[in-house]
Enzyme design. Structure first.
Site, mmCIF file in Angstrom:
data_model
loop_
_atom_site.group_PDB
_atom_site.id
_atom_site.type_symbol
_atom_site.label_atom_id
_atom_site.label_comp_id
_atom_site.label_asym_id
_atom_site.label_seq_id
_atom_site.Cartn_x
_atom_site.Cartn_y
_atom_site.Cartn_z
ATOM 1 N N ALA A 117 -5.762 -11.877 -7.262
ATOM 2 C CA ALA A 117 -4.947 -12.372 -6.139
ATOM 3 C C ALA A 117 -5.156 -13.864 -5.886
ATOM 4 O O ALA A 117 -4.318 -14.517 -5.262
ATOM 5 C CB ALA A 117 -5.283 -11.588 -4.866
ATOM 6 N N ALA A 157 -5.991 0.672 13.088
ATOM 7 C CA ALA A 157 -5.609 1.553 14.204
ATOM 8 C C ALA A 157 -5.672 3.000 13.732
ATOM 9 O O ALA A 157 -5.136 3.331 12.668
ATOM 10 C CB ALA A 157 -4.199 1.218 14.680
ATOM 11 N N ILE A 174 2.520 5.462 -9.469
ATOM 12 C CA ILE A 174 3.361 4.941 -10.558
ATOM 13 C C ILE A 174 4.051 3.660 -10.079
ATOM 14 O O ILE A 174 4.715 3.681 -9.041
ATOM 15 C CB ILE A 174 4.446 5.966 -10.965
ATOM 16 C CG1 ILE A 174 3.823 7.317 -11.311
ATOM 17 C CG2 ILE A 174 5.283 5.428 -12.121
ATOM 18 C CD1 ILE A 174 4.847 8.413 -11.597
ATOM 19 N N LYS A 218 12.628 9.563 -1.233
ATOM 20 C CA LYS A 218 12.241 8.661 -2.331
ATOM 21 C C LYS A 218 13.452 8.294 -3.177
ATOM 22 O O LYS A 218 13.623 7.137 -3.575
ATOM 23 C CB LYS A 218 11.160 9.338 -3.182
ATOM 24 C CG LYS A 218 9.862 9.596 -2.416
ATOM 25 C CD LYS A 218 8.959 10.556 -3.189
ATOM 26 C CE LYS A 218 7.667 10.832 -2.445
ATOM 27 N NZ LYS A 218 6.930 11.983 -2.980
ATOM 28 N N GLY A 275 -2.119 11.493 -3.601
ATOM 29 C CA GLY A 275 -3.587 11.461 -3.626
ATOM 30 C C GLY A 275 -4.081 10.106 -3.168
ATOM 31 O O GLY A 275 -3.394 9.089 -3.268
HETATM 32 P P1 NDP Z 1 -2.965 11.173 7.050
HETATM 33 O O1 NDP Z 1 -2.507 12.151 8.036
HETATM 34 O O2 NDP Z 1 -4.060 11.534 6.106
HETATM 35 O O3 NDP Z 1 -3.418 9.824 7.795
HETATM 36 C C1 NDP Z 1 -2.709 9.294 8.874
HETATM 37 C C2 NDP Z 1 -3.558 8.228 9.541
HETATM 38 O O4 NDP Z 1 -2.812 7.648 10.587
HETATM 39 C C3 NDP Z 1 -4.844 8.764 10.156
HETATM 40 O O5 NDP Z 1 -5.881 7.841 10.005
HETATM 41 C C4 NDP Z 1 -4.484 8.909 11.635
HETATM 42 O O6 NDP Z 1 -5.585 8.729 12.505
HETATM 43 C C5 NDP Z 1 -3.549 7.738 11.812
HETATM 44 N N1 NDP Z 1 -2.588 7.976 12.895
HETATM 45 C C6 NDP Z 1 -1.611 8.889 12.953
HETATM 46 N N2 NDP Z 1 -0.939 8.797 14.114
HETATM 47 C C7 NDP Z 1 -1.506 7.789 14.790
HETATM 48 C C8 NDP Z 1 -1.268 7.189 16.055
HETATM 49 N N3 NDP Z 1 -0.300 7.616 16.858
HETATM 50 N N4 NDP Z 1 -2.051 6.157 16.451
HETATM 51 C C9 NDP Z 1 -3.041 5.712 15.650
HETATM 52 N N5 NDP Z 1 -3.307 6.235 14.429
HETATM 53 C C10 NDP Z 1 -2.562 7.252 14.021
HETATM 54 O O7 NDP Z 1 -1.655 10.701 6.230
HETATM 55 P P2 NDP Z 1 -1.568 10.193 4.726
HETATM 56 O O8 NDP Z 1 -2.593 9.159 4.491
HETATM 57 O O9 NDP Z 1 -1.507 11.355 3.813
HETATM 58 O O10 NDP Z 1 -0.103 9.548 4.717
HETATM 59 C C11 NDP Z 1 0.130 8.256 5.245
HETATM 60 C C12 NDP Z 1 1.478 7.773 4.727
HETATM 61 O O11 NDP Z 1 1.436 7.678 3.304
HETATM 62 C C13 NDP Z 1 2.656 8.692 5.038
HETATM 63 O O12 NDP Z 1 3.788 7.911 5.279
HETATM 64 C C14 NDP Z 1 2.825 9.487 3.748
HETATM 65 O O13 NDP Z 1 4.135 9.968 3.564
HETATM 66 C C15 NDP Z 1 2.511 8.424 2.728
HETATM 67 N N6 NDP Z 1 2.079 8.910 1.441
HETATM 68 C C16 NDP Z 1 1.057 9.805 1.353
HETATM 69 C C17 NDP Z 1 0.618 10.236 0.118
HETATM 70 C C18 NDP Z 1 -0.521 11.181 -0.019
HETATM 71 O O14 NDP Z 1 -0.899 11.500 -1.157
HETATM 72 N N7 NDP Z 1 -1.139 11.636 1.065
HETATM 73 C C19 NDP Z 1 1.264 9.778 -1.117
HETATM 74 C C20 NDP Z 1 2.311 8.797 -0.919
HETATM 75 C C21 NDP Z 1 2.705 8.411 0.327
HETATM 76 P P3 NDP Z 1 -6.779 9.798 12.579
HETATM 77 O O15 NDP Z 1 -7.440 9.774 11.222
HETATM 78 O O16 NDP Z 1 -7.684 9.274 13.608
HETATM 79 O O17 NDP Z 1 -6.131 11.105 12.884
HETATM 80 N N1 HSE Z 2 4.050 15.416 -0.400
HETATM 81 C C1 HSE Z 2 4.263 14.446 -1.423
HETATM 82 C C2 HSE Z 2 4.280 15.154 -2.781
HETATM 83 C C3 HSE Z 2 3.160 13.401 -1.350
HETATM 84 O O1 HSE Z 2 3.984 16.359 -2.862
HETATM 85 O O2 HSE Z 2 4.622 14.524 -3.765
HETATM 86 C C4 HSE Z 2 3.502 12.135 -2.036
HETATM 87 O O3 HSE Z 2 4.580 11.475 -1.493
#
Ligand code: NDP
Ligand code: HSE
Length: 434
Positions: free
Chosen positions: A33, A43, A136, A205, A302
Site C-alpha cells: 500500500a 463500532a 474471489i 450479488k 468465511g
Molecule cells: P456478523 O453478524 O458476524 O457481524 C456483524 C457485526 O456488526 C458484529 O460485530 C455486530 O456487533 C455488529 N453490529 C450489528 N449491528 C450493529 C449495530 N446496530 N450497532 C453496532 N454494531 C452492530 O456478520 P458478518 O460479519 O457475517 O457479515 C457482515 C457483512 O458482510 C454483511 O453485510 C454480510 O452480508 C457480508 N458478508 C459476509 C460474509 C460471511 O462469510 N459472513 C461473506 C461476504 C459478505 P456484535 O459483535 O457486538 O454483535
Molecule cells: N450466505 C452467503 C453464502 C455468504 O452462503 O454464500 C456470502 O455472501
C-alpha cells in the site's frame, strides 16, 4: 508516510477477519500500500467481546456515527450487514468525505444508486469487492481486467450455502431439508437461511455484477429470483441421468432488446467446469466479446477469504485516495454519466432450454397430446424419457431446445389442464454455457 486510519463498523465474522488479516500481514500490506493501514476505531454492540478481540489500542463505541464522524478516520469499512443503520452510517461517512469499503451486497443491491451518486458528488470511493463471491476478486476483474470487452454474459455460483446443499443432495442423496440442516450445523447457512435458499442473496450479488458488466444502474427489483427450496431429489437424479448437474445460477446476458437478469436452479452439462464446483465454493464465468469465457473460482464466504477482499479494497483506496476523483476507476466500471438505460427483460422474454417433468396416467395418446402442445407453442423437444410409477402412472421428462419462456409458460398451463396429468409440471431451466 503517516498510517492510513480505518474505522470498522462491525467486528463479527468479516470485521473480525479483517482485523486478523490487517494484523497478521501488516508488513506485507504496508509494502504493497505504501503506508501502514491501522484500525483506529470500531463500532459494535458487545463492547466486551470486541475489546477481547482487539485489545486496548482501538477506540470502541456502540454508535457508528462516532466512527464515521471521527476526523482521524480516513476509510470506513462497513461490515455490519442489513440496510438500516448500515445505510445511515455509510451515507454519513460519505458526506463526511470518507472513503467507504463494504461487504454488504444487500445494502448495495437496494440502495446502491443512492450511495454511488452521493459518493460521486463528494468525490470519495465506495469499494465492494467482498460483497460478491467473498474472496474471489471478481469485482476487480470486471472493473479493470475485462475493461476492453463488451461483456456478453456471465453466470455464477455466487451463494455457497445453496451450492453446499445441492452438492449434498446429489452426492449423498439427502433431501433438501436434511442437506439444509447439515449446512446449518456446519455454519454455512444462517440460523434464518431464507435469503440464501430463496436465491435473494445470489440476486443481490448478481444485480451488482450486471451493473459492472453492462454499465447499467443497480436494479435488484427487476431481477427474477427463484431459490432451491422446492427442488426435489428426483430432479437431481433425472438431471444426472441426462448428463446435467443442477446449480443455483445467477445469470445475466446482453440481448439486442435488453438484458436478462435471473437467479434460479439451472441444469448445466456435467462436463462444464461450473457443474463441478462443489460444496460451499463459488465460481463465476464471464464471457467478453474479445477475451471469450473466463472463470473465477474460490471461497465465497468465511472470515479470512472475505477479509482478503475487504483488505484488498483498503489497499486500493489507500493507493488511490490522493488521485484526482476524475482519474480513479469508476465505482460501477463505467463513467457515471455513461450509464445506459437498457431495459431488463421480463422473464417471459427470456430464452433458455427447459427440463419439464410431470406425472401422467399411462394411457394411449398421452405423448401425442403433450408433443402437440409443445409443437404448437414452437417448443422443440431435444430428448425425453419415461419411467413407470406404480401400475398405472408414469413420470415423463422432457428436455427442450431453446424456447421463449412466455411460450413455455403457456404450454405448461395447457398441459396442466389435460385430464391425464396427475401432478404439477416441474419446470427447470437448462443452460449450456457455450
Ligand atoms: P456478523 O453478524 O458476524 O457481524 C456483524 C457485526 O456488526 C458484529 O460485530 C455486530 O456487533 C455488529 N453490529 C450489528 N449491528 C450493529 C449495530 N446496530 N450497532 C453496532 N454494531 C452492530 O456478520 P458478518 O460479519 O457475517 O457479515 C457482515 C457483512 O458482510 C454483511 O453485510 C454480510 O452480508 C457480508 N458478508 C459476509 C460474509 C460471511 O462469510 N459472513 C461473506 C461476504 C459478505 P456484535 O459483535 O457486538 O454483535
Ligand atoms: N450466505 C452467503 C453464502 C455468504 O452462503 O454464500 C456470502 O455472501
Amino acid at each position: 508516510m503517516k498510517p492510513i486510519k480505518v474505522g470498522l463498523l462491525g467486528l463479527g465474522v468479516v470485521g473480525g477477519g479483517t482485523w486478523k488479516v490487517l494484523t497478521a500481514n501488516a508488513e506485507e500490506i504496508a509494502r504493497r500500500a505504501g503506508r501502514r493501514i491501522e484500525v483506529a476505531a470500531a463500532a459494535v454492540r458487545d463492547l466486551d467481546k470486541a475489546r477481547h478481540l482487539v485489545g486496548e489500542g482501538v477506540r470502541l463505541t456502540r454508535d457508528g456515527m462516532d466512527v464515521v464522524r471521527d476526523p482521524e478516520i480516513d476509510i470506513v469499512a462497513e461490515l455490519i450487514g442489513g440496510d438500516t443503520v448500515a445505510r445511515d452510517w455509510v451515507l454519513e461517512a460519505i458526506r463526511q468525505g470518507k472513503h467507504v469499503v463494504t461487504a454488504n451486497k444487500a445494502l448495495l443491491a437496494k440502495h446502491g444508486n443512492e450511495i454511488f451518486a452521493e459518493a460521486h458528488r463528494r468525490g470519495v470511493m465506495v469499494a465492494f469487492e467482498a460483497a460478491v463471491a467473498g474472496g474471489i476478486p471478481i469485482i476487480k476483474a470486471m472493473r479493470e481486467g475485462l475493461t476492453a470487452n463488451r461483456i456478453q454474459w456471465l453466470a455464477g455460483i455466487i451463494n455457497g450455502t445453496t451450492n453446499f446443499i445441492l452438492s449434498e443432495m446429489r452426492v449423498r442423496g439427502l433431501s433438501f431439508g436434511e442437506a439444509l440442516a447439515d449446512a446449518q450445523r456446519l455454519g454455512y447457512a444462517e440460523a434464518d437461511p431464507t435469503f440464501d435458499i430463496e436465491g435473494v442473496d445470489a440476486a443481490h450479488k448478481l444485480t451488482l455484477l450486471a451493473s459492472l458488466a453492462f454499465g447499467i444502474p443497480v436494479q435488484f427489483d427487476k431481477a427474477y429470483v427463484e431459490g432451491i427450496s422446492a427442488l426435489a431429489q428426483e430432479d437431481i437424479a433425472h438431471a444426472e441421468r441426462l448428463g446435467y448437474r443442477i446449480k443455483l445460477l445467477g445469470i445475466t446476458k446482453r440481448r439486442p432488446d435488453g438484458i436478462e437478469l435471473r437467479v434460479h436452479p439451472t441444469l448445466i452439462p456435467t462436463e462444464r467446469l461450473l457443474a463441478n464446483v462443489e460444496g460451499a465454493m463459488n465460481a463465476v464465468v464471464v464471457c467478453g466479446d474479445m477475451v471469450g469465457a473466463t472463470l473465477y473460482y474460490g471461497q465465497g464466504a468465511g472470515a479470512l477469504p472475505t477479509a482478503s477482499s475487504v483488505v484488498a479494497d483498503l489497499v486500493d483506496v489507500t493507493r488511490l485516495q490522493a488521485a484526482d476523483p476524475e482519474h480513479r476507476v469508476p465505482l460501477l466500471a463505467f463513467q457515471p454519466d455513461a450509464l445506459a438505460d437498457t431495459p431488463i427483460l421480463p422473464m417471459s422474454e427470456v430464452e433458455s432450454s427447459y427440463y419439464l417433468r410431470l406425472r401422467v396416467h399411462d394411457q394411449p395418446g398421452v405423448l401425442a397430446d403433450l408433443a402437440r402442445i409443445l409443437a404448437d407453442g414452437g417448443i422443440s423437444i431435444d430428448s425425453m424419457f419415461q419411467e413407470p410409477h406404480g401400475e398405472h402412472d408414469a413420470d415423463i421428462i422432457f428436455l427442450s431446445h431453446r424456447a421463449r419462456e412466455g411460450a413455455v409458460d403457456k404450454a405448461i398451463a395447457q398441459v396442466q389442464s389435460l385430464p391425464f396429468v396427475k401432478s404439477p409440471v416441474t419446470r427447470l431451466r437448462v443452460e449450456h454455457l457455450s
